[in-house]
Design a protein around this motif. Sequence first.
Motif, PDB file in Angstrom:
ATOM      1  N   TYR A 151      27.860  42.132  45.662  1.00 32.45           N
ATOM      2  CA  TYR A 151      28.768  41.275  44.883  1.00 32.45           C
ATOM      3  C   TYR A 151      30.164  41.896  44.786  1.00 32.45           C
ATOM      4  O   TYR A 151      30.703  42.108  43.697  1.00 32.45           O
ATOM      5  N   PRO A 152      30.794  42.158  45.949  1.00 35.01           N
ATOM      6  CA  PRO A 152      32.041  42.926  45.960  1.00 35.01           C
ATOM      7  C   PRO A 152      33.273  42.119  45.586  1.00 35.01           C
ATOM      8  O   PRO A 152      33.373  40.921  45.864  1.00 35.01           O
ATOM      9  N   VAL A 153      34.221  42.780  44.943  1.00 37.46           N
ATOM     10  CA  VAL A 153      35.598  42.295  44.884  1.00 37.46           C
ATOM     11  C   VAL A 153      36.180  42.535  46.271  1.00 37.46           C
ATOM     12  O   VAL A 153      36.099  43.639  46.801  1.00 37.46           O
ATOM     13  N   ILE A 154      36.753  41.510  46.879  1.00 33.98           N
ATOM     14  CA  ILE A 154      37.302  41.636  48.230  1.00 33.98           C
ATOM     15  C   ILE A 154      38.772  41.254  48.268  1.00 33.98           C
ATOM     16  O   ILE A 154      39.611  41.997  48.769  1.00 33.98           O
ATOM     17  N   THR A 155      39.077  40.105  47.726  1.00 30.81           N
ATOM     18  CA  THR A 155      40.406  39.544  47.905  1.00 30.81           C
ATOM     19  C   THR A 155      41.289  39.784  46.688  1.00 30.81           C
ATOM     20  O   THR A 155      40.797  40.048  45.582  1.00 30.81           O
ATOM     21  N   SER A 156      42.587  39.681  46.896  1.00 29.59           N
ATOM     22  CA  SER A 156      43.540  39.790  45.790  1.00 29.59           C
ATOM     23  C   SER A 156      44.226  38.452  45.537  1.00 29.59           C
ATOM     24  O   SER A 156      45.124  38.364  44.702  1.00 29.59           O
ATOM     25  N   CYS A 157      43.795  37.445  46.249  1.00 26.41           N
ATOM     26  CA  CYS A 157      44.451  36.124  46.177  1.00 26.41           C
ATOM     27  C   CYS A 157      43.543  35.144  45.441  1.00 26.41           C
ATOM     28  O   CYS A 157      43.097  35.432  44.345  1.00 26.41           O
ATOM     29  N   GLY A 180      57.345  45.315  46.275  1.00 23.31           N
ATOM     30  CA  GLY A 180      56.290  46.307  46.463  1.00 23.31           C
ATOM     31  C   GLY A 180      54.933  45.771  46.059  1.00 23.31           C
ATOM     32  O   GLY A 180      53.922  46.039  46.725  1.00 23.31           O
ATOM     33  N   LEU A 181      54.896  44.998  44.980  1.00 20.84           N
ATOM     34  CA  LEU A 181      53.636  44.415  44.522  1.00 20.84           C
ATOM     35  C   LEU A 181      53.094  43.429  45.538  1.00 20.84           C
ATOM     36  O   LEU A 181      51.889  43.428  45.839  1.00 20.84           O
ATOM     37  N   ASP A 182      53.938  42.577  46.091  1.00 20.85           N
ATOM     38  CA  ASP A 182      53.487  41.614  47.099  1.00 20.85           C
ATOM     39  C   ASP A 182      52.905  42.325  48.313  1.00 20.85           C
ATOM     40  O   ASP A 182      51.875  41.911  48.867  1.00 20.85           O
ATOM     41  N   LYS A 183      53.558  43.399  48.728  1.00 23.43           N
ATOM     42  CA  LYS A 183      53.075  44.164  49.884  1.00 23.43           C
ATOM     43  C   LYS A 183      51.704  44.765  49.600  1.00 23.43           C
ATOM     44  O   LYS A 183      50.795  44.710  50.434  1.00 23.43           O
ATOM     45  N   MET A 184      51.539  45.322  48.405  1.00 22.54           N
ATOM     46  CA  MET A 184      50.259  45.939  48.058  1.00 22.54           C
ATOM     47  C   MET A 184      49.171  44.895  47.823  1.00 22.54           C
ATOM     48  O   MET A 184      47.996  45.157  48.112  1.00 22.54           O
ATOM     49  N   MET A 185      49.536  43.738  47.316  1.00 22.13           N
ATOM     50  CA  MET A 185      48.549  42.676  47.140  1.00 22.13           C
ATOM     51  C   MET A 185      47.954  42.287  48.482  1.00 22.13           C
ATOM     52  O   MET A 185      46.754  42.009  48.592  1.00 22.13           O
ATOM     53  N   ASN A 186      48.785  42.267  49.514  1.00 26.82           N
ATOM     54  CA  ASN A 186      48.283  41.998  50.858  1.00 26.82           C
ATOM     55  C   ASN A 186      47.434  43.154  51.354  1.00 26.82           C
ATOM     56  O   ASN A 186      46.360  42.953  51.950  1.00 26.82           O
ATOM     57  N   TYR A 187      47.869  44.363  51.100  1.00 29.54           N
ATOM     58  CA  TYR A 187      47.174  45.564  51.584  1.00 29.54           C
ATOM     59  C   TYR A 187      45.759  45.656  51.036  1.00 29.54           C
ATOM     60  O   TYR A 187      44.826  46.028  51.753  1.00 29.54           O
ATOM     61  N   MET A 215      32.881  33.587  47.018  1.00 31.64           N
ATOM     62  CA  MET A 215      33.859  33.466  48.093  1.00 31.64           C
ATOM     63  C   MET A 215      34.426  34.811  48.521  1.00 31.64           C
ATOM     64  O   MET A 215      34.912  34.966  49.647  1.00 31.64           O
ATOM     65  N   ASN A 216      34.361  35.818  47.650  1.00 32.23           N
ATOM     66  CA  ASN A 216      34.796  37.151  48.049  1.00 32.23           C
ATOM     67  C   ASN A 216      33.985  37.658  49.239  1.00 32.23           C
ATOM     68  O   ASN A 216      34.552  38.141  50.230  1.00 32.23           O
ATOM     69  N   SER A 217      32.681  37.539  49.160  1.00 33.32           N
ATOM     70  CA  SER A 217      31.841  37.963  50.288  1.00 33.32           C
ATOM     71  C   SER A 217      32.031  37.054  51.492  1.00 33.32           C
ATOM     72  O   SER A 217      32.037  37.517  52.643  1.00 33.32           O
ATOM     73  N   ILE A 218      32.195  35.768  51.242  1.00 29.90           N
ATOM     74  CA  ILE A 218      32.313  34.824  52.353  1.00 29.90           C
ATOM     75  C   ILE A 218      33.582  35.069  53.162  1.00 29.90           C
ATOM     76  O   ILE A 218      33.551  35.049  54.397  1.00 29.90           O
TER      77      ILE A 218
END
Length: 279
Positions: A151-157, A180-187, A215-218
């Motif tokens: 049950y992982p956290v995967i995405t930041s979006c 910087g935050l936008d860049k790290m959110m993608n990272y 949906m995180n796992s998916i």
Amino acid sequence: MIKETFTINDSDKYRLDVYIQDASREMEISQKRPFVLVCPGGGYFMTSDREADPIALAYMADGFHAGVLRYSVGEDAAYPNPMVDLSVAIRIVRENAQRWNVEPEKIAICGFSAGGHLVAMQGVHWNDPCIMELSGCLNGENKPNALILGYPVITSCNFAHDASIKTLLKNYVESENEEGLDKMMNYIACENHVGAHTPPTFLFHTFSDRTVPVMNSIVFAKALAENNIDFEMHIFEQGEHGLALANHVTDYKRENFNVNNPVASWVKMSCRWLWNHFK
């Protein structure tokens, strides 16, 4: 059995506990065993006991050596600290592989919830030059050979677990550095960085998880498929977030909150999958 404990950074609060099974002439498997390193969840503000030693012991019962990483959380959780901790822990296991009878190229990392995010991050960013330098892993000593994600956290979006993301990126949030935050959110959106360097992965989740949506796992499985990375995924219909072993051992307050017999099968499923990849 040998138990050893290592500090992994400048704080005594964070450590690697390692459990090494004895070798025996009566059991061929005991001469060289794969290793499973467990990263408990806890939203990056704590590490759950329920997702720590009980998980390690379950893998030991199936023939693996195991360890538990208590990585940087809370006030120390800001990126890149947890990833550096995990890289150091993997390096320690590899450095001691001969002494502990560990197969150095058969090291799996297993994480739950935010710990699953940390494990997925390691799977997609272990070769980040910054992480390699900070952890002293300039020759890939921190590369995992398999990922196990519960049950992982995967995405930041969309579908992100906001509390985990904000804790991990608190330095960027507090600085109000939007670029910087936008860049790290993608990272830290792990699905965006899957590639040929990403290890094979086992995932399990429940459809009814309202804390960290399925949906995180998916989205991670989709990225693995698109990059031709081997994976196995199990989505169970019912089950709360944080099931851990999903049996009486890790039940929360003995109120059956975290007992779910169908989901409990994930342990044997992941062991079978791991042995198949670690032939």
